[in-house]
Design an enzyme around this catalytic site. Structure first.
Site, PDB file in Angstrom:
ATOM      1  N   GLY A 204       0.773  -1.226   0.000  1.00  0.00           N
ATOM      2  CA  GLY A 204       0.000   0.000   0.000  1.00  0.00           C
ATOM      3  C   GLY A 204       0.804   1.275   0.000  1.00  0.00           C
ATOM      4  O   GLY A 204       0.457   2.244  -0.685  1.00  0.00           O
ATOM      5  N   CYS A 329      23.717  -0.008   5.283  1.00  0.00           N
ATOM      6  CA  CYS A 329      24.684   0.302   6.334  1.00  0.00           C
ATOM      7  C   CYS A 329      24.790  -0.883   7.275  1.00  0.00           C
ATOM      8  O   CYS A 329      23.804  -1.338   7.834  1.00  0.00           O
ATOM      9  CB  CYS A 329      24.251   1.550   7.097  1.00  0.00           C
ATOM     10  SG  CYS A 329      25.505   2.158   8.232  1.00  0.00           S
TER      11      CYS A 329
END
Length: 387
Positions: A204, A329
């Site tokens: 969504g 990261c």
């Protein structure tokens, strides 16, 4: 005076559409569990089933093929793990090397924990899987392929895959084909029945709907092993109490996004092309990544030579421009984008890249703001890199 800002990260999440907010808010006023038999429960069940019909109508599917999930990650996990388990002892999983981690990581988990043989399909310099690449991988041992997963359009560089052709190759050998269409729905014409896919993921919050609501379109006759067990909801494929407000918001967003897709795509493609042209003028040595012609209308992905993507991102953010980098990261160390590495980029280029993505709220003011602050940010990032 408040500085102008530019939100250029719609591929990460896009603002909710008014239609989705209204549908979700209306349902939040109600009480009831869609699995309950009393009047309140039946009323909620009606909302769920009408939402299912809306999504099916919008995406060329049957209502019975819509399985609600909490989003794209759950849908990808259900398709990849569930279809692999359902088709054992077949051991091979074919998946493109540029998939989102929501698809790659479940496949690698199957290899590490379940004995699957995962084969990463190589891509060209634009990030596209060529049909011959898939055909060759399948034909090495078609009887041992459990399932194939190739995304409809890449979330980082925006390249669109030849899904219809790839799905046809899978069908020639009776192999289930899954596509992650999270980025495609609302930006490209998407038909589940027309694509030839057996399973399709959508969510969504990429199309103006709520976060935490998505679906797996699952062809009739295809029954993946459930990843979670409980009350037997959603064809006994995905147990759990249904989040009716989120489902109502998802359906409204799908309906609106699909109806407006052609007009929005045309507007975004024009704005994207202007962004690409002006970025190239502002930073002449910038490199555009992905297919220059067949890409998502809202996607512009660049490598900035001499820059670390994370540093450039933060410099732009400080000036009110919000975008994204494809690098992950880990323990505080930036890792190069696996997508760009698979496309043949070196590690420095893969780390020095940014993605700018447009959506239904984007305007030329966003592009103007980016171009206003980009040259100085690039210069400063390069100086820091030489540090």
């Amino acid at each position: 005076m408040t500085r102008p800002s530019a939100y250029l990260d719609h591929a990460a999440t896009t603002p909710m559409l008014p239609e989705a907010i209204e549908a979700m808010t209306e349902q939040l006023k109600r009480v009831g569990n869609a699995s309950s038999l009393h009047a309140a429960g039946r009323q909620v069940r009606r909302v769920v089933e009408e939402s299912r019909e809306t999504i099916a109508d919008s995406l060329g599917a049957r209502p019975s093929e819509v399985v609600f999930t909490s989003g794209g990650t759950e849908a990808d996990n259900l398709a990849i793990k569930g279809l692999y388990w359902a088709r054992r002892p077949r051991g091979r999983v074919l998946i493109s090397s540029v998939e989102h981690h929501a698809a790659l990581d479940p496949a690698h988990w199957l290899a590490d924990s379940q004995g699957a043989e995962v084969e990463l399909l190589q891509v060209d310099e634009y990030g596209r899987v060529h049909p011959d690449t898939l055909r060759a991988a399948v034909e090495r041992d078609p009887d041992d392929v459990a399932m194939i997963s190739i995304m409809w359009a890449n979330n980082e560089v925006g390249t669109v895959q030849p899904i219809h052709v790839l799905a046809a190759i899978a069908h020639d050998h009776g192999i289930p084909f899954h596509t992650d269409a999270v980025q495609a729905v609302g930006q490209l014409p998407v038909s589940f029945s027309g694509s030839g896919a057996d399973a399709l993921t959508l969510t969504g919050h990429k199309i103006g709907g709520p976060i935490g609501a998505g679906a797996l379109l699952l062809a009739r006759g295809l029954t993946p092993v459930s990843v979670q067990h409980g009350g037997g909801q959603e064809r006994d494929v995905r147990s759990g109490t249904l989040d009716a407000p989120a489902i109502a918001g998802l359906a409204a967003a799908v309906d609106t996004a699909v109806r407006e897709q052609e007009e929005l795509g045309r507007r975004l493609a024009g704005l994207r092309d202007e962004l690409i042209r002006r970025v190239r003028e502002a930073v002449p040595d910038v490199v555009l990544n992905g297919d220059p012609d067949d890409r998502l209308p809202g996607n512009a992905h660049f490598s900035f030579p001499g820059c670390e993507g994370d540093a450039l991102l933060m410099l732009l953010d400080a000036k009110g421009v919000e975008c994204s980098t494809g690098s992950a990261c880990s323990a505080g160390v930036a890792q190069p984008s696996h997508v760009l590495l698979a496309m043949g980029a070196d590690a420095a280029a893969a780390r020095g890249s940014l993605r700018f993505t447009l959506g239904h709220t984007s305007t030329r003011d966003d592009v103007d703001r980016l171009i206003e602050v980009l040259p100085a940010a690039v210069e400063r990032a390069r100086r820091a890199g030489l540090g």
